[in-house]
Design a protein around this motif. Sequence first.
Motif, PDB file in Angstrom:
ATOM      1  N   UNK A 101     -33.751  38.933  11.134  1.00  0.00           N
ATOM      2  CA  UNK A 101     -33.181  39.775  12.083  1.00  0.00           C
ATOM      3  C   UNK A 101     -31.565  39.893  12.052  1.00  0.00           C
ATOM      4  N   UNK A 102     -30.818  39.802  13.117  1.00  0.00           N
ATOM      5  CA  UNK A 102     -29.525  39.960  13.061  1.00  0.00           C
ATOM      6  C   UNK A 102     -28.721  38.426  12.340  1.00  0.00           C
ATOM      7  N   UNK A 103     -29.640  37.748  12.379  1.00  0.00           N
ATOM      8  CA  UNK A 103     -28.910  36.464  11.998  1.00  0.00           C
ATOM      9  C   UNK A 103     -28.671  36.112  10.441  1.00  0.00           C
ATOM     10  N   UNK A 104     -27.638  35.157  10.037  1.00  0.00           N
ATOM     11  CA  UNK A 104     -27.626  34.868   8.860  1.00  0.00           C
ATOM     12  C   UNK A 104     -26.274  34.302   8.533  1.00  0.00           C
ATOM     13  N   UNK A 105     -25.518  34.448   7.522  1.00  0.00           N
ATOM     14  CA  UNK A 105     -24.248  34.167   7.580  1.00  0.00           C
ATOM     15  C   UNK A 105     -23.166  35.392   7.855  1.00  0.00           C
ATOM     16  N   UNK A 106     -23.025  35.404   9.249  1.00  0.00           N
ATOM     17  CA  UNK A 106     -22.418  36.504   9.894  1.00  0.00           C
ATOM     18  C   UNK A 106     -21.130  36.827   9.654  1.00  0.00           C
ATOM     19  N   UNK A 107     -20.238  35.715   9.155  1.00  0.00           N
ATOM     20  CA  UNK A 107     -18.835  35.969   8.899  1.00  0.00           C
ATOM     21  C   UNK A 107     -18.146  34.638   8.178  1.00  0.00           C
ATOM     22  N   UNK A 108     -17.360  35.506   7.263  1.00  0.00           N
ATOM     23  CA  UNK A 108     -16.515  34.515   6.364  1.00  0.00           C
ATOM     24  C   UNK A 108     -15.167  34.944   6.468  1.00  0.00           C
ATOM     25  N   UNK A 109     -14.109  33.944   6.533  1.00  0.00           N
ATOM     26  CA  UNK A 109     -12.819  34.405   6.496  1.00  0.00           C
ATOM     27  C   UNK A 109     -11.868  33.202   5.910  1.00  0.00           C
ATOM     28  N   UNK A 110     -10.991  33.626   5.364  1.00  0.00           N
ATOM     29  CA  UNK A 110      -9.891  33.052   4.622  1.00  0.00           C
ATOM     30  C   UNK A 110      -8.947  32.334   5.354  1.00  0.00           C
ATOM     31  N   UNK A 111      -8.312  31.123   5.119  1.00  0.00           N
ATOM     32  CA  UNK A 111      -7.371  30.562   5.944  1.00  0.00           C
ATOM     33  C   UNK A 111      -6.120  31.635   5.653  1.00  0.00           C
TER      34      UNK A 111
END
Length: 364
Positions: free
Chosen positions: A84-94
Amino acid sequence: MKVRIVFLCLIWFSLLSVLQAQLPEDFYDLPVRSDFDFPLGLTFDGQGRMYVWEKKGRVFIVDTTGERLPQPLIDITEEVSDWKDHGLNYFTLDPDFLQNGYFYLYYVVDPHHLFNYGTPAYHPDSTITHAPSIGRVTRYQADPATGFTTTLPGSRKVLLGESPSTGIPILWEFHGLGTMLFGEDGSLLLSAGEGSNGLKPYDKEPDTVLLTYQALQQGLLGEDEAISSYRAQYLGSPNGKILRIDPETGDGLPSNPFFDPENPRSAQSRTYALGLRNPYRFALLPGTGSHYPADGRPGVLLIGDVGAGAWEELDVATRGGQNFGWPLFEGIFPNWTLWNQPAPPNPQAPNPLYDGANCTQEFL
């Protein structure tokens, strides 16, 4: 009949004209790549390389020539709950990624992994869906020896959700995790939904849709948090909030509006804004905020909060502590579904008139 045919023709020609409309000058509609499996987003580093994260839990690098590197920067599909809506929702670099190699993942943990990893019952190919779990934030470090294109073994650090009872409760198939980005002051900001369909003030009983009852049995949240959409108003829950944490420790920052020095990892200490339903995406308004975390001003946040049935919200958080009203308000209007039902008591708001005899309402 002729009127209906003419009307349908007008609709068709209007649609055709939109489809044939020319893009503005200097705008181009070109495919970049098509070899990703349900990509949820992308970001760039200071060298122009593109990072694409897939819902299932992989992050790929596309170099400046447009070629995707054959191996992912990281693959945590074994740990991610993808349904559904779930998973690896976000990724960000320092912000200093090209110096320190740090990057951050915001995802829902597969329940099988959450409860069985490191035990004889664990199997890497097993997965459980349609079950309660938690949201987690982890930090990894890319290897400078490979030009930051691979991940250093042993660099994993859990900032939020290190155990089943310390994550963001995932209690429904929707309204889970949202965005993760850095504020102007270097703080790490997260959005989380309230984890409910908002139809009743409590959700601690068995339900065919919501997963709170099972989550209570598994220790994913406390009895005080089984208050459906009112979690968005309760500082004892991370749900329905914008959270602001230290990217080094995962603690709430002392400049947060409700910070408790006795418990810096509590939901209260991490809360920056509240009263949100499903703030799936938000952005930082450029040129706003302070460079100093102690000021408590990460920048103006533009929050896209998904509406229930009447209004879609664009909320503007200009300072910490703002309350955007859900579940009693949708937009600027009352949410009558819950407005006319008794609200659950707030254990963080003791009634000053309570004496057990003349006044029996312990909390407001």
